[in-house]
Design a protein around this motif. Sequence first.
Motif, short mmCIF file in Angstrom:
data_model
loop_
_atom_site.label_atom_id
_atom_site.label_comp_id
_atom_site.label_asym_id
_atom_site.label_seq_id
_atom_site.Cartn_x
_atom_site.Cartn_y
_atom_site.Cartn_z
N ILE A 1 -12.75 -16.01 -15.14
CA ILE A 1 -12.42 -15.34 -13.87
C ILE A 1 -10.92 -15.31 -13.63
O ILE A 1 -10.36 -14.28 -13.26
N THR A 2 -10.26 -16.43 -13.86
CA THR A 2 -8.84 -16.52 -13.50
C THR A 2 -7.90 -16.10 -14.63
O THR A 2 -6.74 -15.77 -14.36
N SER A 3 -8.39 -16.08 -15.88
CA SER A 3 -7.47 -15.80 -17.00
C SER A 3 -6.89 -14.41 -16.94
O SER A 3 -5.80 -14.16 -17.49
N VAL A 4 -7.58 -13.46 -16.31
CA VAL A 4 -7.12 -12.08 -16.30
C VAL A 4 -6.44 -11.69 -14.98
O VAL A 4 -5.99 -10.55 -14.83
N SER A 5 -6.37 -12.61 -14.02
CA SER A 5 -5.83 -12.25 -12.70
C SER A 5 -4.38 -11.77 -12.79
O SER A 5 -4.03 -10.73 -12.22
N ILE A 6 -3.56 -12.52 -13.50
CA ILE A 6 -2.16 -12.13 -13.64
C ILE A 6 -2.05 -10.85 -14.47
O ILE A 6 -1.21 -9.98 -14.19
N ALA A 7 -2.91 -10.74 -15.50
CA ALA A 7 -2.87 -9.56 -16.37
C ALA A 7 -3.17 -8.29 -15.58
O ALA A 7 -2.56 -7.24 -15.83
N ILE A 8 -4.11 -8.36 -14.65
CA ILE A 8 -4.45 -7.18 -13.84
C ILE A 8 -3.25 -6.74 -13.00
O ILE A 8 -2.99 -5.55 -12.84
N ILE A 9 -2.50 -7.70 -12.48
CA ILE A 9 -1.29 -7.37 -11.71
C ILE A 9 -0.28 -6.67 -12.60
O ILE A 9 0.34 -5.67 -12.22
N ASP B 1 0.82 -1.20 0.00
CA ASP B 1 0.00 0.00 0.00
C ASP B 1 0.86 1.26 0.00
O ASP B 1 0.55 2.24 -0.66
N ALA B 2 1.97 1.19 0.74
CA ALA B 2 2.84 2.35 0.84
C ALA B 2 3.59 2.60 -0.46
O ALA B 2 3.90 3.74 -0.81
N GLU B 3 3.88 1.52 -1.22
CA GLU B 3 4.71 1.66 -2.40
C GLU B 3 3.91 1.54 -3.70
O GLU B 3 4.47 1.51 -4.78
N SER B 4 2.60 1.47 -3.59
CA SER B 4 1.78 1.21 -4.77
C SER B 4 2.03 2.24 -5.85
O SER B 4 2.15 3.42 -5.60
N ASN B 5 2.06 1.77 -7.11
CA ASN B 5 2.24 2.67 -8.22
C ASN B 5 1.04 2.66 -9.15
O ASN B 5 1.13 2.84 -10.34
N TYR C 1 -13.84 2.11 -5.79
CA TYR C 1 -14.74 1.32 -4.97
C TYR C 1 -14.01 0.23 -4.18
O TYR C 1 -14.29 0.01 -3.00
N LEU C 2 -13.09 -0.46 -4.83
CA LEU C 2 -12.39 -1.55 -4.16
C LEU C 2 -11.21 -1.06 -3.34
O LEU C 2 -10.87 -1.65 -2.31
N GLY C 3 -10.54 0.01 -3.80
CA GLY C 3 -9.32 0.44 -3.15
C GLY C 3 -8.16 -0.45 -3.53
O GLY C 3 -8.33 -1.51 -4.17
N ASN C 4 -6.96 -0.05 -3.12
CA ASN C 4 -5.75 -0.80 -3.47
C ASN C 4 -5.77 -2.19 -2.86
O ASN C 4 -5.57 -3.21 -3.53
N LYS C 5 -6.05 -2.26 -1.56
CA LYS C 5 -6.08 -3.56 -0.88
C LYS C 5 -7.25 -4.40 -1.36
O LYS C 5 -7.15 -5.63 -1.45
N GLY C 6 -8.37 -3.74 -1.67
CA GLY C 6 -9.51 -4.47 -2.18
C GLY C 6 -9.22 -5.12 -3.51
O GLY C 6 -9.68 -6.25 -3.78
N LEU C 7 -8.47 -4.42 -4.37
CA LEU C 7 -8.08 -5.00 -5.66
C LEU C 7 -7.23 -6.24 -5.46
O LEU C 7 -7.44 -7.27 -6.12
#
Length: 437
Positions: free
Chosen positions: A149-157, A26-30, A39-45
């Motif tokens: 659901i799972t195919s985009v999880s890594i892509a979002i990161i 959270d402190a280093e998020s870019n 709506y979700l926030g950084n931690k929510g994402l």
Amino acid sequence: MQQKNEEIKSIPMLEAETQIAMYEIDAESNLTADTSQVYLGNKGLIAFIALMNMFIPLSTDLYLPALPQMNTYFGSSSAITNLTLSAFFIFYAVGMLFWGPLSDRYGRKPVLIMGSIVYMMCSIVCALSSNIYFLILARSLQGIGAGGITSVSIAIIKDSFSGKRRESILAVCQAVSGLAPMLAPVVGSLILRFTNWRGTFWTLAVISIISLVLSILYQETLKEEERYKGTLAGSIGRLLIVAKNRGFIIPAVIFSLSAIPFMGYIATSAYIYEDYFGLSAQSYSYFFAANALLTLFGPFIYVRFLSAMDKKVFTLLFFGISTLSGVLVMTIGTVAPILFLLSFVLMSLSVAITRPFSTNLLLEQQKSDIGSASSLINTLFTVFGTTGMTIASVPWGNIVVGLGVLITIFSALTLVSWILFLKSNIPCVGLKDKLSF
């Protein structure tokens, strides 16, 4: 039992580790303004990404304790009943090959919403099934939804984070998602106390509703200028472009080999603990959860203690430990359930420790078409995993020895293949140009 209770009490320590890591992230998020989550926030994402990664172990492990019961209910053999596992994985892999590239063209959010809807509807159909072959069909379609659901999880990161932050987030998501295989069999066995196997699929339907709500709240992370602008057919064709990148595809195949023995364990664990060792479904769930609990610490171990280690030495060391695990399973693992657990956990822990590094390494090889790359990463693991489930389900003279042979052969193959790759002239960003990220 007392030992298991003590292991479960160690979860607060894991939660403390997770909170520290989340604080650092959270402190280093870019996250940029275009990808911030109102709506979700950084931690929510991050929590949402972890949930996406939980779908596959939840889809399989939740009803593992019920497999023997399902055999009796449907009057089928274990090989037929296990098709509800392997068919799910086959269509999950096929689905991802379409969902991932589509997310590069249309964005991550539409894919998440459609995948959640398909998964929810198919979970309900599974719960209402009265025929084993109809259940297998419903599970196949459920796998397609899970792929969305799972195919985009890594892509979002990859969309949202970079560098060491990405590696730390991968570790957090992979560790938290490890709660699913730890808790799912325990919850599944508890469900069996109050209802039958159908209750597990009703539970999956509820979880998919939660995913659908989060998908609606999620704000798109793929910027408009980064999307593929070609045709629909062309977006699917990007899979071939990514697959031609040898620095990506060869390590992806090598890392995915570990799925063969690991998913072989998933398919046979209930039979090993309940039939071979004679334990109850509840006791089986404790042993299964113990392995998952120990494995849970793998990504944190890597980030805290091993991330600065020479990556070539690091990978060779843990591929070697995985091979040793197979030898131990074949020998002392046949004697008692606790010895089987201690033998196998070396392999599963090795896989967990190397996952943040391997995933980040693969992402470093692609600057675009990340949805396609994410699909290929997950598809390879799934295809190899399905192969492992099929091989492990073949009648062996001794089911524990059979699993040990599987671990030994494919861990050794991973080790040899990795050595050959390191000696080749194939470029690999983050590995051959420097020793650490």
